[in-house]
Design an enzyme around this catalytic site. Sequence first.
Site: not given
Length: 343
Positions: A108-110
């Site tokens: 998720v995300c970074t």
Amino acid sequence: MPERVILVVGYDGAELLDIACVTSSLDIANRIGASPPYRSVLATPGGQPITCDSGLRLAAQATLEQFRGPIDTLLVSGGLGHRDAAENPVVVGHVRRLAALSRRVASVCTGATVLAEAGLLTNKRVTTHWMYAEQLARNYPEIIVDPDPIYVRDGDVATSGGVTSALDLTLAFVEDDHGMALARGVALGVVAYLQRPGAQAQLSMFLTRRDGDDLVVRRTTSHIAGNLADDLTAGALAKLAGVSERHLSRLFLTYVRETPAQYVRRARTEAAAHLLASTAMPLPAIARRCGFGSTETMRQAFVTHYGVPPSAYRRNPVGPPTESDPPVPAPGYAVVGAARSGS
């Protein structure tokens, strides 16, 4: 497996929503009949509690170094601590080890930074939070970074964009595992407006921030977004704004870099694209809801903006073209219009 183990990797500086969007959605899936059920496990280095970006503390359910399979899904959360996590050989080494024990791997995300450091994204198309896409592409030229989609799946590896895109990716996993009906039930349970397809862009024109601002423009664009089926001609908008048509056009060209008519057409097209990709609503109904005079008018708008007619877009949704006026990033971050490293 009697249950699907979802191992969520957390660390100091993880984003709480990156974790909670996944675990809460899977809990709802269990409550409405997921079989086999999911079991979410938060694993951290040393099994220690972690401090999230928000300052809240989370207790771990497992020690990252000691966890053994089988694992259905290995998911690495994102957060401001992602660089420290990617520079931690314990985290990276055990993520690599656990990936080999997992049916699928996700971030998720970074969290994509940790997967990249572990060598799990080599030659794969991936996404991440749009503010960090350029950084990811620069640091890992062996991966193909696409900053636009909400999530991307390349083989058994999935990556998602910023924060709440974790919900969309989780819904996609539930649909894969248990079917569309259960996924829609989860979406209803979390009161999601719509289950967004992965190809939908992370950034909508309705969220675009401009270099400057103007109260008249802001009020007018807000009215357009909430009333697409109404009369949105330049005359009607100027009357609503209490200014002349010429002055409204000057304001739009200054702050939006489009005429009011161009902005309305693009807003209606993007709204229609969202409905095409996420509902089974017939084309004439979508045209009416979004304010197009006819399906032919909508078709012309789609060909202009997306290069394909609405029917083709529904079969294969594509992100909107990169705007010449990109969103203004937070201080210290760069925006990637289209990173294509290593391709």
